[in-house]
Design a protein around this motif. Structure first.
Motif, PDB file in Angstrom:
ATOM      1  N   MET A   1      34.426  54.483  34.516  1.00  0.00           N
ATOM      2  CA  MET A   1      33.908  53.265  34.966  1.00  0.00           C
ATOM      3  C   MET A   1      33.171  52.556  33.809  1.00  0.00           C
ATOM      4  O   MET A   1      32.475  53.027  32.887  1.00  0.00           O
ATOM      5  CB  MET A   1      32.807  53.408  36.172  1.00  0.00           C
ATOM      6  N   PHE A   2      33.203  51.448  33.586  1.00  0.00           N
ATOM      7  CA  PHE A   2      32.625  50.297  32.648  1.00  0.00           C
ATOM      8  C   PHE A   2      32.096  48.958  33.227  1.00  0.00           C
ATOM      9  O   PHE A   2      32.468  48.783  34.556  1.00  0.00           O
ATOM     10  CB  PHE A   2      33.589  50.107  31.453  1.00  0.00           C
ATOM     11  N   THR A   3      31.244  48.460  32.527  1.00  0.00           N
ATOM     12  CA  THR A   3      30.668  47.155  32.947  1.00  0.00           C
ATOM     13  C   THR A   3      31.302  46.065  32.009  1.00  0.00           C
ATOM     14  O   THR A   3      31.258  46.437  30.740  1.00  0.00           O
ATOM     15  CB  THR A   3      29.154  47.130  32.951  1.00  0.00           C
ATOM     16  N   LEU A   4      31.668  44.797  32.492  1.00  0.00           N
ATOM     17  CA  LEU A   4      32.269  43.652  31.448  1.00  0.00           C
ATOM     18  C   LEU A   4      31.101  42.721  31.427  1.00  0.00           C
ATOM     19  O   LEU A   4      30.811  42.452  32.502  1.00  0.00           O
ATOM     20  CB  LEU A   4      33.664  43.531  31.880  1.00  0.00           C
ATOM     21  N   GLN A   5      31.139  42.320  30.229  1.00  0.00           N
ATOM     22  CA  GLN A   5      30.174  41.044  30.125  1.00  0.00           C
ATOM     23  C   GLN A   5      31.187  39.718  29.437  1.00  0.00           C
ATOM     24  O   GLN A   5      32.053  40.201  28.637  1.00  0.00           O
ATOM     25  CB  GLN A   5      29.163  41.321  28.988  1.00  0.00           C
ATOM     26  N   HIS A   6      31.199  38.908  30.158  1.00  0.00           N
ATOM     27  CA  HIS A   6      31.983  37.682  30.080  1.00  0.00           C
ATOM     28  C   HIS A   6      31.398  36.414  29.839  1.00  0.00           C
ATOM     29  O   HIS A   6      30.016  36.531  30.428  1.00  0.00           O
ATOM     30  CB  HIS A   6      33.305  37.891  30.507  1.00  0.00           C
ATOM     31  N   ASP A   7      31.863  35.300  29.927  1.00  0.00           N
ATOM     32  CA  ASP A   7      31.309  33.998  29.824  1.00  0.00           C
ATOM     33  C   ASP A   7      30.912  33.227  31.358  1.00  0.00           C
ATOM     34  O   ASP A   7      30.564  32.077  31.409  1.00  0.00           O
ATOM     35  CB  ASP A   7      31.936  33.093  29.060  1.00  0.00           C
ATOM     36  N   ASP A   9      33.163  32.121  33.277  1.00  0.00           N
ATOM     37  CA  ASP A   9      34.030  30.944  33.654  1.00  0.00           C
ATOM     38  C   ASP A   9      34.680  31.196  34.800  1.00  0.00           C
ATOM     39  O   ASP A   9      35.002  32.380  35.222  1.00  0.00           O
ATOM     40  CB  ASP A   9      35.085  30.965  32.495  1.00  0.00           C
ATOM     41  N   PRO A  10      34.532  30.320  35.641  1.00  0.00           N
ATOM     42  CA  PRO A  10      35.128  30.503  37.062  1.00  0.00           C
ATOM     43  C   PRO A  10      36.491  30.785  37.244  1.00  0.00           C
ATOM     44  O   PRO A  10      37.110  31.508  38.093  1.00  0.00           O
ATOM     45  CB  PRO A  10      35.051  29.030  37.830  1.00  0.00           C
ATOM     46  N   LYS A  11      37.274  30.636  36.110  1.00  0.00           N
ATOM     47  CA  LYS A  11      38.810  31.077  36.225  1.00  0.00           C
ATOM     48  C   LYS A  11      39.132  32.578  36.043  1.00  0.00           C
ATOM     49  O   LYS A  11      40.052  33.214  36.317  1.00  0.00           O
ATOM     50  CB  LYS A  11      39.368  30.328  35.052  1.00  0.00           C
ATOM     51  N   HIS A  12      37.853  33.256  35.805  1.00  0.00           N
ATOM     52  CA  HIS A  12      37.982  34.840  35.566  1.00  0.00           C
ATOM     53  C   HIS A  12      38.111  35.714  37.058  1.00  0.00           C
ATOM     54  O   HIS A  12      37.324  36.677  37.216  1.00  0.00           O
ATOM     55  CB  HIS A  12      37.038  35.387  34.525  1.00  0.00           C
ATOM     56  N   THR A  13      38.585  34.706  37.992  1.00  0.00           N
ATOM     57  CA  THR A  13      38.388  35.305  39.483  1.00  0.00           C
ATOM     58  C   THR A  13      39.104  36.873  39.749  1.00  0.00           C
ATOM     59  O   THR A  13      38.630  37.495  40.458  1.00  0.00           O
ATOM     60  CB  THR A  13      39.022  34.312  40.372  1.00  0.00           C
ATOM     61  N   TRP A  14      39.774  37.254  38.928  1.00  0.00           N
ATOM     62  CA  TRP A  14      40.604  38.358  38.976  1.00  0.00           C
ATOM     63  C   TRP A  14      39.666  39.666  38.731  1.00  0.00           C
ATOM     64  O   TRP A  14      39.808  40.567  39.271  1.00  0.00           O
ATOM     65  CB  TRP A  14      41.991  38.192  37.896  1.00  0.00           C
ATOM     66  N   LEU A  15      38.625  39.103  37.783  1.00  0.00           N
ATOM     67  CA  LEU A  15      37.700  40.421  37.885  1.00  0.00           C
ATOM     68  C   LEU A  15      36.985  40.730  39.128  1.00  0.00           C
ATOM     69  O   LEU A  15      36.989  41.958  39.384  1.00  0.00           O
ATOM     70  CB  LEU A  15      36.581  39.779  36.982  1.00  0.00           C
ATOM     71  N   HIS A  16      36.771  39.808  39.803  1.00  0.00           N
ATOM     72  CA  HIS A  16      35.979  40.202  41.187  1.00  0.00           C
ATOM     73  C   HIS A  16      37.041  40.499  42.173  1.00  0.00           C
ATOM     74  O   HIS A  16      36.765  41.343  42.955  1.00  0.00           O
ATOM     75  CB  HIS A  16      35.119  39.034  41.799  1.00  0.00           C
ATOM     76  N   ASN A  17      38.377  40.128  41.805  1.00  0.00           N
ATOM     77  CA  ASN A  17      39.343  40.437  42.893  1.00  0.00           C
ATOM     78  C   ASN A  17      39.806  41.840  42.723  1.00  0.00           C
ATOM     79  O   ASN A  17      40.631  42.415  43.570  1.00  0.00           O
ATOM     80  CB  ASN A  17      40.486  39.467  42.820  1.00  0.00           C
ATOM     81  N   ASN A  18      39.884  42.395  41.440  1.00  0.00           N
ATOM     82  CA  ASN A  18      40.179  43.753  41.207  1.00  0.00           C
ATOM     83  C   ASN A  18      38.959  44.707  41.060  1.00  0.00           C
ATOM     84  O   ASN A  18      38.976  45.560  40.407  1.00  0.00           O
ATOM     85  CB  ASN A  18      40.936  43.835  39.956  1.00  0.00           C
ATOM     86  N   SER A  19      37.789  44.416  41.546  1.00  0.00           N
ATOM     87  CA  SER A  19      36.725  45.402  41.661  1.00  0.00           C
ATOM     88  C   SER A  19      36.123  45.699  40.141  1.00  0.00           C
ATOM     89  O   SER A  19      35.767  46.752  40.015  1.00  0.00           O
ATOM     90  CB  SER A  19      36.895  46.543  42.405  1.00  0.00           C
TER      91      SER A  19
END
Length: 95
Positions: A1-7, A9-19
């Motif tokens: 398991m890892f935690t991602l840091q990003h900016d 940006d709303p276009k990164h919806t795939w992050l939340h959609n893929n848990s």
């Protein structure tokens, strides 16, 4: 398991959609992203030189990046702890 840091940006919806676990982080905060100050300086320096094509743009970007003094980078890095505490105190807003 890892935690991602990003900016954030709303276009990164795939992050939340893929848990994907995402670190809460203010969007594009120059207080927490010292590199943003360098990008601004680079953009201004390149703009002043008016590149006329992609090859010239690349060359000028490299030249201007090399001109950024090491002391500027050191100063930005040194400001990070103070900026982090200020951002926490202001609950993520610019302070």
């Amino acid at each position: 398991m890892f935690t991602l840091q990003h900016d954030n940006d709303p276009k990164h919806t795939w992050l939340h959609n893929n848990s994907v676990t995402v670190l809460e982080w203010p969007s594009q905060s120059p207080d927490l992203n010292p590199i943003e100050h360098l990008w601004r300086d680079l953009k201004m320096a390149v703009h002043q030189r008016l590149p006329s094509n992609l090859t010239e743009l690349e060359r000028i970007c490299k030249e201007e990046w090399q001109r950024i003094p090491k002391s500027k980078c050191e100063k930005l890095a040194a400001s990070f702890p103070k900026n982090t505490h200020g951002c926490i105190r202001s609950k993520g807003c610019f302070y």
